[in-house]
Design a protein around this motif. Structure first.
Motif, PDB file in Angstrom:
ATOM      1  N   SER A 240       0.830  -1.210   0.000  1.00 29.68           N
ATOM      2  CA  SER A 240       0.000   0.000   0.000  1.00 29.68           C
ATOM      3  C   SER A 240       0.856   1.248   0.000  1.00 29.68           C
ATOM      4  CB  SER A 240      -0.909   0.002   1.240  1.00 29.68           C
ATOM      5  OG  SER A 240      -1.635   1.212   1.322  1.00 29.68           O
ATOM      6  N   LYS A 241       0.433   2.238  -0.798  1.00 30.74           N
ATOM      7  CA  LYS A 241       1.053   3.561  -0.759  1.00 30.74           C
ATOM      8  C   LYS A 241      -0.066   4.576  -0.894  1.00 30.74           C
ATOM      9  CE  LYS A 241       5.172   4.486  -2.025  1.00 30.74           C
ATOM     10  NZ  LYS A 241       6.450   4.733  -2.741  1.00 30.74           N
ATOM     11  N   VAL A 242      -0.174   5.458   0.087  1.00 28.02           N
ATOM     12  CA  VAL A 242      -1.281   6.419   0.109  1.00 28.02           C
ATOM     13  C   VAL A 242      -0.743   7.839   0.224  1.00 28.02           C
ATOM     14  CG1 VAL A 242      -2.877   4.747   1.143  1.00 28.02           C
ATOM     15  CG2 VAL A 242      -1.541   6.270   2.625  1.00 28.02           C
ATOM     16  N   THR A 243      -1.571   8.790  -0.200  1.00 24.10           N
ATOM     17  CA  THR A 243      -1.169  10.192  -0.149  1.00 24.10           C
ATOM     18  C   THR A 243      -2.255  11.048   0.494  1.00 24.10           C
ATOM     19  OG1 THR A 243      -0.493  12.111  -1.459  1.00 24.10           O
ATOM     20  CG2 THR A 243      -2.083  10.615  -2.471  1.00 24.10           C
ATOM     21  N   SER A 244      -1.800  12.106   1.143  1.00 24.31           N
ATOM     22  CA  SER A 244      -2.743  13.090   1.679  1.00 24.31           C
ATOM     23  C   SER A 244      -3.083  14.089   0.578  1.00 24.31           C
ATOM     24  CB  SER A 244      -2.099  13.826   2.861  1.00 24.31           C
ATOM     25  OG  SER A 244      -1.057  14.683   2.393  1.00 24.31           O
TER      26      SER A 244
ATOM     27  N   LEU B 151       1.814  14.453   2.130  1.00 27.42           N
ATOM     28  CA  LEU B 151       2.350  13.421   3.022  1.00 27.42           C
ATOM     29  C   LEU B 151       2.031  12.067   2.387  1.00 27.42           C
ATOM     30  CD1 LEU B 151       3.681  12.804   5.817  1.00 27.42           C
ATOM     31  CD2 LEU B 151       1.353  12.509   6.694  1.00 27.42           C
ATOM     32  N   VAL B 152       3.076  11.298   2.076  1.00 23.17           N
ATOM     33  CA  VAL B 152       2.898  10.000   1.428  1.00 23.17           C
ATOM     34  C   VAL B 152       3.373   8.918   2.383  1.00 23.17           C
ATOM     35  CG1 VAL B 152       3.559   8.530  -0.506  1.00 23.17           C
ATOM     36  CG2 VAL B 152       3.154  10.974  -0.869  1.00 23.17           C
ATOM     37  N   LEU B 153       2.506   7.932   2.658  1.00 19.54           N
ATOM     38  CA  LEU B 153       2.836   6.805   3.529  1.00 19.54           C
ATOM     39  C   LEU B 153       2.939   5.535   2.704  1.00 19.54           C
ATOM     40  CD1 LEU B 153       1.255   8.936   5.428  1.00 19.54           C
ATOM     41  CD2 LEU B 153       1.066   7.004   7.016  1.00 19.54           C
TER      42      LEU B 153
ATOM     43  N   ASP C  93      -8.450   8.071   2.960  1.00 19.85           N
ATOM     44  CA  ASP C  93      -9.255   6.858   2.800  1.00 19.85           C
ATOM     45  C   ASP C  93      -8.467   5.894   1.928  1.00 19.85           C
ATOM     46  OD1 ASP C  93     -11.032   4.863   2.368  1.00 19.85           O
ATOM     47  OD2 ASP C  93     -12.618   6.105   1.486  1.00 19.85           O
ATOM     48  N   GLY C  94      -7.889   4.872   2.565  1.00 25.46           N
ATOM     49  CA  GLY C  94      -7.027   3.953   1.835  1.00 25.46           C
ATOM     50  C   GLY C  94      -7.730   3.125   0.789  1.00 25.46           C
ATOM     51  N   MET C  95      -9.044   3.028   0.870  1.00 26.74           N
ATOM     52  CA  MET C  95      -9.787   2.227  -0.119  1.00 26.74           C
ATOM     53  C   MET C  95     -10.174   3.057  -1.337  1.00 26.74           C
ATOM     54  SD  MET C  95      -9.504  -0.559   1.347  1.00 26.74           S
ATOM     55  CE  MET C  95     -10.415  -1.505   0.119  1.00 26.74           C
ATOM     56  N   GLN C  96      -9.901   4.350  -1.291  1.00 30.48           N
ATOM     57  CA  GLN C  96     -10.184   5.206  -2.447  1.00 30.48           C
ATOM     58  C   GLN C  96      -8.912   5.352  -3.274  1.00 30.48           C
ATOM     59  OE1 GLN C  96     -12.123   8.953  -1.602  1.00 30.48           O
ATOM     60  NE2 GLN C  96     -11.119   9.959  -3.341  1.00 30.48           N
ATOM     61  N   VAL C  97      -9.009   5.034  -4.569  1.00 29.65           N
ATOM     62  CA  VAL C  97      -7.847   5.072  -5.450  1.00 29.65           C
ATOM     63  C   VAL C  97      -7.793   6.425  -6.161  1.00 29.65           C
ATOM     64  CG1 VAL C  97      -6.699   4.007  -7.415  1.00 29.65           C
ATOM     65  CG2 VAL C  97      -7.939   2.581  -5.773  1.00 29.65           C
ATOM     66  N   VAL C  98      -6.628   7.046  -6.187  1.00 32.83           N
ATOM     67  CA  VAL C  98      -6.440   8.338  -6.861  1.00 32.83           C
ATOM     68  C   VAL C  98      -5.246   8.231  -7.810  1.00 32.83           C
ATOM     69  CG1 VAL C  98      -7.415   9.645  -4.935  1.00 32.83           C
ATOM     70  CG2 VAL C  98      -4.948   9.212  -5.005  1.00 32.83           C
ATOM     71  N   GLY C  99      -5.153   9.217  -8.698  1.00 34.28           N
ATOM     72  CA  GLY C  99      -4.021   9.256  -9.613  1.00 34.28           C
ATOM     73  C   GLY C  99      -4.149   8.287 -10.766  1.00 34.28           C
ATOM     74  N   THR C 100      -5.366   7.974 -11.186  1.00 29.69           N
ATOM     75  CA  THR C 100      -5.594   7.105 -12.335  1.00 29.69           C
ATOM     76  C   THR C 100      -6.309   7.901 -13.417  1.00 29.69           C
ATOM     77  OG1 THR C 100      -7.758   6.351 -11.547  1.00 29.69           O
ATOM     78  CG2 THR C 100      -5.821   5.125 -10.799  1.00 29.69           C
ATOM     79  N   THR C 101      -6.474   7.276 -14.565  1.00 29.51           N
ATOM     80  CA  THR C 101      -7.200   7.937 -15.654  1.00 29.51           C
ATOM     81  C   THR C 101      -8.633   8.238 -15.233  1.00 29.51           C
ATOM     82  OG1 THR C 101      -5.857   6.750 -17.287  1.00 29.51           O
ATOM     83  CG2 THR C 101      -7.924   7.727 -18.069  1.00 29.51           C
ATOM     84  N   ALA C 102      -9.224   7.285 -14.512  1.00 25.18           N
ATOM     85  CA  ALA C 102     -10.605   7.482 -14.069  1.00 25.18           C
ATOM     86  C   ALA C 102     -10.695   8.491 -12.933  1.00 25.18           C
ATOM     87  CB  ALA C 102     -11.205   6.143 -13.617  1.00 25.18           C
ATOM     88  N   SER C 103      -9.631   8.604 -12.143  1.00 21.46           N
ATOM     89  CA  SER C 103      -9.633   9.534 -11.009  1.00 21.46           C
ATOM     90  C   SER C 103      -8.313  10.299 -10.985  1.00 21.46           C
ATOM     91  CB  SER C 103      -9.831   8.769  -9.690  1.00 21.46           C
ATOM     92  OG  SER C 103      -9.812   9.638  -8.582  1.00 21.46           O
TER      93      SER C 103
ATOM     94  N   THR D 298      -5.865  15.666  -8.077  1.00 23.35           N
ATOM     95  CA  THR D 298      -6.215  17.069  -7.870  1.00 23.35           C
ATOM     96  C   THR D 298      -5.598  17.527  -6.562  1.00 23.35           C
ATOM     97  OG1 THR D 298      -8.240  16.617  -6.621  1.00 23.35           O
ATOM     98  CG2 THR D 298      -8.428  16.669  -9.045  1.00 23.35           C
ATOM     99  N   ALA D 299      -5.779  18.786  -6.229  1.00 28.50           N
ATOM    100  CA  ALA D 299      -5.233  19.303  -4.977  1.00 28.50           C
ATOM    101  C   ALA D 299      -5.845  18.611  -3.776  1.00 28.50           C
ATOM    102  CB  ALA D 299      -5.454  20.805  -4.894  1.00 28.50           C
ATOM    103  N   ASP D 300      -7.111  18.168  -3.878  1.00 25.78           N
ATOM    104  CA  ASP D 300      -7.808  17.546  -2.749  1.00 25.78           C
ATOM    105  C   ASP D 300      -7.741  16.025  -2.772  1.00 25.78           C
ATOM    106  OD1 ASP D 300      -8.571  19.989  -1.641  1.00 25.78           O
ATOM    107  OD2 ASP D 300     -10.329  20.120  -2.964  1.00 25.78           O
ATOM    108  N   SER D 301      -7.068  15.457  -3.795  1.00 25.16           N
ATOM    109  CA  SER D 301      -7.010  13.995  -3.896  1.00 25.16           C
ATOM    110  C   SER D 301      -6.270  13.416  -2.695  1.00 25.16           C
ATOM    111  CB  SER D 301      -6.292  13.580  -5.181  1.00 25.16           C
ATOM    112  OG  SER D 301      -7.031  13.971  -6.321  1.00 25.16           O
ATOM    113  N   ALA D 302      -6.877  12.414  -2.048  1.00 22.10           N
ATOM    114  CA  ALA D 302      -6.256  11.713  -0.922  1.00 22.10           C
ATOM    115  C   ALA D 302      -6.740  10.271  -0.953  1.00 22.10           C
ATOM    116  CB  ALA D 302      -6.627  12.366   0.393  1.00 22.10           C
ATOM    117  N   GLY D 303      -5.796   9.331  -0.981  1.00 21.89           N
ATOM    118  CA  GLY D 303      -6.174   7.916  -1.043  1.00 21.89           C
ATOM    119  C   GLY D 303      -5.000   7.075  -1.519  1.00 21.89           C
ATOM    120  N   SER D 304      -5.305   5.851  -1.943  1.00 18.74           N
ATOM    121  CA  SER D 304      -4.272   4.945  -2.449  1.00 18.74           C
ATOM    122  C   SER D 304      -3.810   5.413  -3.830  1.00 18.74           C
ATOM    123  CB  SER D 304      -4.808   3.517  -2.537  1.00 18.74           C
ATOM    124  OG  SER D 304      -5.060   2.997  -1.243  1.00 18.74           O
TER     125      SER D 304
END
Length: 473
Positions: free
Chosen positions: A112-116, A182-184, A206-216, A219-225
């Motif tokens: 797992s790698k997540v970002t704030s 902050l990236v964990l 929210d670790g179950m929310q995926v960000v940084g993909t084509t579908a998602s 953004t500045a507020d993106s936080a998740g896996s």
């Protein structure tokens, strides 16, 4: 007539008083100086010998430790070779069975790698104080965030926390076009190992929310896996579908540990580890012979052409080297805990009765592996519970450990060296005083003799003058 004054002699007596003083001083000094010189020579040789022994023991222990490594086993009875090490490698244990295994990796286990969300003020962005709650699987970790905290200080607190460190969770700061985040990340792989963060509003993830993909997109507020959730490894062994939370798989095939490295196919071939075992046993024999021969050489004096001893070795006559050799040799004769393989002689390893070194018969060794099938027990003999290597290290520990016999002897020799130096200083001072006293005495004697000679000369001259007057009258 007065005696002539010779160069280097007393002015009054004509005697070489300097030589007389020197002879008397040397005679007085000889016995003690000889004792100090003999003691110094013996002490210096012993210090050198003990230093050599310590170095030999350290090298031997290092060899035994490397041969007994649990992370890099040196006495595996079987060897596993991969047809393509880019995709899969394998390690064979002693319970492995010879054969071929086709491994097809369809995907690796991921962590797992997540970002704030992004902070526009960068690493110095202010963070609300409170309790930061980090969850991964069934583990929950609470971290107190003090007033005045910044994004950077939060990262540092996460990395300094012992419980998070032992769980394999770490943090860093990544700056993108929106700001600093902050990236964990985690070293734990497999499904259901995703990280989530709560407790501090601006750091909620929210670790179950995926960000940084084509579908998602990010953004500045993106936080998740980031990119994807953590997943298990999926692979097949000879067509059988298997899954694993880790890319190190030790339960798929008995006696084998697979290391999944990349998506692809490879064939693992398991066979008797004849060459590997032979090389490891030769290393053991070489390490043993190196210390046995070197320790023995420290006690053997040099011989002349007739075989008579001439120059003693550093530790000739010292019982310590013999004690060390006895300690090292003792475990060789002990019976191991194996089923069929219990003594070294079964592997072609015997003690040379003339030299005390070990001989290794590779023909007997090959027969032991191929005919008697003892390869699977070699590791147990050398590195099992209370195996030969462990017994050897225990046997020499009283000599090599801190505060052991060698260190005590070195300390004692250093004290003796200091005492000899002090004795020499005392002797030198006494000789200086004796030289001064005798020199004064002989100078005084010389002066007195000179005066007596002068008086005698005057008296003689007077009588000679009186005689001359009588003859002339």
């Amino acid at each position: 007539m007065a005696s002539p004054i010779l160069p280097g002699t007393g002015l009054g007596s004509g005697l070489d008083t300097g030589a007389i003083v020197k002879a008397l001083v040397n005679a007085d000094k000889a016995a003690k100086q000889g004792q100090i010189d003999r003691g110094t020579a013996t002490n210096t040789a012993s210090i050198s010998g003990i230093g050599t022994l310590k170095s030999l023991m350290a090298a031997f222990i290092k060899s035994m430790t490397e041969l007994g490594s649990k992370t890099n086993p040196q006495f595996s009875g079987f060897a596993a070779a991969s047809s393509d090490v880019k995709f899969v490698t394998a390690i064979a244990g002693n319970s492995a069975v010879g054969g071929n295994y086709a491994i097809n990796v369809t995907n690796l286990a991921t962590s797992s790698k997540v970002t704030s969300k992004a902070f526009v003020d960068g690493t110095t962005s202010a963070i609300t104080d409170g309790t930061l709650v980090i969850k991964q699987g069934t583990g929950t970790y609470n971290l107190d965030i003090e007033p005045g905290a910044t994004l950077q200080s939060v990262r540092d607190s996460i990395n300094a926390d012992a419980s998070l460190k032992s769980a394999g969770i770490s943090a860093n700061i990544v700056t993108d076009s929106f700001g600093s985040r902050l990236v964990l990340g985690s070293s734990t792989t497999g499904a259901d190992s995703d990280i989530s963060v709560s407790g501090i509003p601006e750091l909620t993830i929210d670790g179950m929310q995926v960000v940084g993909t084509t579908a998602s997109p990010m953004t500045a507020d993106s936080a998740g896996s980031i990119g994807a959730l953590a997943v298990n490894a999926n692979f097949t062994v000879d067509g059988m579908v298997l899954t694993s939370k880790s890319n190190t798989v030790d339960k798929a095939v008995s006696g084998l540990t697979f290391n999944l490295l990349a998506v692809g196919t490879s064939t693992i071939t398991v066979s008797t580890n004849t060459d590997g075992l032979k090389a490891s046993i030769q290393k053991f024999v070489d390490a043993y012979n190196a210390i046995a021969n070197s320790v023995t050489s420290l006690t053997k004096p040099s011989l002349d052409d007739d075989g008579n001893p001439t120059i003693p070795a550093a530790l000739t006559g010292d019982a310590l080297p013999r004690s060390i050799l006895s300690a090292i040799r003792s475990p060789l004769s002990e019976t191991g805990a194996g089923d069929k393989l219990t003594v070294l002689a079964q592997l072609g390893i015997t003690t040379n009765q003339k030299t005390g070194a070990l001989d290794f018969d590779s023909t007997k060794f090959t027969a032991a592996l191929n005919d008697k099938k003892l390869g699977g027990e070699v590791q147990e003999l050398f590195t099992g519970d209370n195996g030969l290597l462990e017994r050897m290290k225990k046997a020499i520990a009283p000599f090599s450990d801190a505060g052991g016999v060698l260190e005590q002897r070195a300390t004692s020799l250093t004290k003796t060296k200091t005492k000899l130096a002090n004795d020499q200083a005392v002797l030198d001072r006494r000789i200086d005083i004796l030289t001064a006293v005798l020199t004064k005495k002989y100078n005084d004697m010389d002066t007195l003799v000179g005066k007596l000679k002068a008086t005698a000369s005057n008296i003689t001259s007077m009588f000679e003058a009186m005689t001359a007057q009588q003859k002339n009258s």
